[in-house]
Design a protein around this motif. Sequence first.
Motif, PDB file in Angstrom:
ATOM      1  N   THR A 142       0.906  -1.710  -0.431  1.00 60.32           N
ATOM      2  CA  THR A 142      -0.010   0.143   0.051  1.00 60.32           C
ATOM      3  C   THR A 142       0.824   0.955  -0.133  1.00 60.32           C
ATOM      4  O   THR A 142       0.180   2.218  -0.176  1.00 60.32           O
ATOM      5  CB  THR A 142      -0.943   0.274   1.272  1.00 60.32           C
ATOM      6  N   ARG A 143       2.306   1.438   0.765  1.00 62.77           N
ATOM      7  CA  ARG A 143       2.853   1.909   0.247  1.00 62.77           C
ATOM      8  C   ARG A 143       3.925   1.959  -0.408  1.00 62.77           C
ATOM      9  O   ARG A 143       4.524   3.416  -0.326  1.00 62.77           O
ATOM     10  CB  ARG A 143       3.106   2.999   1.888  1.00 62.77           C
ATOM     11  N   LYS A 144       5.118   1.384  -0.751  1.00 60.95           N
ATOM     12  CA  LYS A 144       6.094   1.746  -0.723  1.00 60.95           C
ATOM     13  C   LYS A 144       6.320   0.605  -2.717  1.00 60.95           C
ATOM     14  O   LYS A 144       7.002   1.311  -3.111  1.00 60.95           O
ATOM     15  CB  LYS A 144       6.982   0.362   0.025  1.00 60.95           C
ATOM     16  N   LEU A 145       5.784   0.076  -2.367  1.00 66.86           N
ATOM     17  CA  LEU A 145       5.313  -0.942  -3.961  1.00 66.86           C
ATOM     18  C   LEU A 145       5.027   0.045  -5.397  1.00 66.86           C
ATOM     19  O   LEU A 145       3.727   0.437  -5.025  1.00 66.86           O
ATOM     20  CB  LEU A 145       4.495  -2.017  -4.311  1.00 66.86           C
ATOM     21  N   ALA A 146       6.049   0.921  -6.052  1.00 70.98           N
ATOM     22  CA  ALA A 146       5.151   1.095  -7.608  1.00 70.98           C
ATOM     23  C   ALA A 146       5.297   0.004  -8.348  1.00 70.98           C
ATOM     24  O   ALA A 146       4.683  -1.029  -7.936  1.00 70.98           O
ATOM     25  CB  ALA A 146       6.939   2.092  -7.802  1.00 70.98           C
ATOM     26  N   ALA A 147       4.677   0.012 -10.178  1.00 70.09           N
ATOM     27  CA  ALA A 147       4.501  -0.642 -11.205  1.00 70.09           C
ATOM     28  C   ALA A 147       5.589   0.043 -11.794  1.00 70.09           C
ATOM     29  O   ALA A 147       4.955   1.158 -11.955  1.00 70.09           O
ATOM     30  CB  ALA A 147       3.703  -0.613 -11.029  1.00 70.09           C
ATOM     31  N   PRO A 148       6.086  -0.791 -12.847  1.00 62.66           N
ATOM     32  CA  PRO A 148       5.879  -2.530 -12.677  1.00 62.66           C
ATOM     33  C   PRO A 148       7.010  -3.263 -12.224  1.00 62.66           C
ATOM     34  O   PRO A 148       6.569  -4.154 -11.358  1.00 62.66           O
ATOM     35  CB  PRO A 148       6.236  -3.130 -13.826  1.00 62.66           C
ATOM     36  N   TRP A 149       7.367  -1.749 -10.861  1.00 60.41           N
ATOM     37  CA  TRP A 149       9.139  -2.641 -10.710  1.00 60.41           C
ATOM     38  C   TRP A 149       8.928  -1.783  -9.069  1.00 60.41           C
ATOM     39  O   TRP A 149       8.199  -1.386  -9.190  1.00 60.41           O
ATOM     40  CB  TRP A 149      10.435  -2.428 -11.170  1.00 60.41           C
ATOM     41  N   ALA A 150      10.029  -2.082  -8.227  1.00 62.71           N
ATOM     42  CA  ALA A 150       9.982  -1.924  -6.798  1.00 62.71           C
ATOM     43  C   ALA A 150       9.493  -0.445  -7.126  1.00 62.71           C
ATOM     44  O   ALA A 150       9.314   0.755  -6.122  1.00 62.71           O
ATOM     45  CB  ALA A 150      10.895  -2.414  -5.864  1.00 62.71           C
ATOM     46  N   MET A 151      10.299   0.021  -7.673  1.00 64.11           N
ATOM     47  CA  MET A 151      10.676   2.162  -8.219  1.00 64.11           C
ATOM     48  C   MET A 151      10.183   2.103  -8.912  1.00 64.11           C
ATOM     49  O   MET A 151      10.092   3.313  -9.204  1.00 64.11           O
ATOM     50  CB  MET A 151      12.235   1.970  -8.161  1.00 64.11           C
ATOM     51  N   GLY A 152       9.717   1.758  -9.286  1.00 63.89           N
ATOM     52  CA  GLY A 152       8.467   2.424 -11.505  1.00 63.89           C
ATOM     53  C   GLY A 152       9.257   1.580 -12.200  1.00 63.89           C
ATOM     54  O   GLY A 152       9.531   0.589 -12.663  1.00 63.89           O
ATOM     55  N   GLU A 153       9.073   2.322 -12.659  1.00 62.74           N
ATOM     56  CA  GLU A 153       9.669   2.256 -14.232  1.00 62.74           C
ATOM     57  C   GLU A 153      10.678   1.307 -14.792  1.00 62.74           C
ATOM     58  O   GLU A 153      10.892   0.601 -15.190  1.00 62.74           O
ATOM     59  CB  GLU A 153       9.182   2.983 -16.615  1.00 62.74           C
ATOM     60  N   GLN A 154      11.436   1.597 -13.633  1.00 62.64           N
ATOM     61  CA  GLN A 154      12.823   1.122 -13.635  1.00 62.64           C
ATOM     62  C   GLN A 154      13.877  -0.049 -13.640  1.00 62.64           C
ATOM     63  O   GLN A 154      13.533  -0.307 -11.867  1.00 62.64           O
ATOM     64  CB  GLN A 154      14.357   2.323 -13.385  1.00 62.64           C
ATOM     65  N   TYR A 155      13.584  -1.388 -13.413  1.00 60.45           N
ATOM     66  CA  TYR A 155      13.786  -2.855 -12.414  1.00 60.45           C
ATOM     67  C   TYR A 155      15.579  -2.340 -12.658  1.00 60.45           C
ATOM     68  O   TYR A 155      16.081  -1.554 -12.742  1.00 60.45           O
ATOM     69  CB  TYR A 155      14.084  -3.338 -13.696  1.00 60.45           C
ATOM     70  N   THR A 156      15.650  -2.218 -10.925  1.00 57.05           N
ATOM     71  CA  THR A 156      16.721  -1.929 -10.139  1.00 57.05           C
ATOM     72  C   THR A 156      17.123  -3.237  -9.129  1.00 57.05           C
ATOM     73  O   THR A 156      16.418  -3.963  -8.957  1.00 57.05           O
ATOM     74  CB  THR A 156      16.735  -0.634  -8.946  1.00 57.05           C
ATOM     75  N   VAL A 157      18.114  -3.125  -8.255  1.00 57.64           N
ATOM     76  CA  VAL A 157      18.755  -3.844  -7.150  1.00 57.64           C
ATOM     77  C   VAL A 157      17.549  -4.242  -6.170  1.00 57.64           C
ATOM     78  O   VAL A 157      17.987  -5.125  -5.370  1.00 57.64           O
ATOM     79  CB  VAL A 157      19.619  -3.943  -7.368  1.00 57.64           C
ATOM     80  N   ALA A 158      16.555  -3.306  -6.145  1.00 56.25           N
ATOM     81  CA  ALA A 158      15.612  -3.435  -5.064  1.00 56.25           C
ATOM     82  C   ALA A 158      14.453  -4.985  -5.501  1.00 56.25           C
ATOM     83  O   ALA A 158      13.705  -6.218  -4.535  1.00 56.25           O
ATOM     84  CB  ALA A 158      14.616  -2.518  -5.357  1.00 56.25           C
TER      85      ALA A 158
END
Length: 206
Positions: A142-158
């Motif tokens: 509800t508070r931290k996850l963006a989409a489609p990846w954890a940070m949003g559009e960019q895939y990261t080591v998160a």
Amino acid sequence: MKFHYSPGSCALAVHIALEEAGAQYEAHRVHFDRQEQLSPEYLKINPLGRVPVLETPRGVLTEVIAILGYIAAAYPQAALAPADTFDMARMMSFNAFLSSSVHVAYAHSTRGARWSDDAGCQASMAAKAPANYADLFKMIETRKLAAPWAMGEQYTVADPYLYVMTRWLARMDIDVGRFPGIAAHHRRMNERPAVQRALQAQGLSA
């Protein structure tokens, strides 16, 4: 580089990141069932007797978030971290939250002896752990996850770190379907070739 791991552990996040980066490395399995992590040879590498460990030309790195950060910085062509300073800090904050809160909540279910010698206290921690773990995933959803990846559009080591923590929901008898956004993230991760290669190398299924 030499990468030390135990199958299905948090080291899987590092394994995935190494594959995503296209790094050249040797993977070495540490057999926890044989107590290899407590052998004198291994304790010389990591005195805590844990995984992951990454032996680099400049020395040994331990701790998931440190190794993930190193991989992202060492392989900039893979774009595994945001270029923007603030977004980089957000990613580091996300991984720190996974490490200090989510990962620790899971450890309360299986590693209670780290905090108490009292069997009753250990049992109480283990009993409470699933509820705590689920509450943290609700916060991510509800508070931290963006989409489609954890940070949003960019895939990261998160993303690989979240992926491993999500895999552990099943160990806690928590249905990932309770968190639709996280479940969708998990499905997307399973489709990535780097994830599939790391799972195969560790003898794991998606």
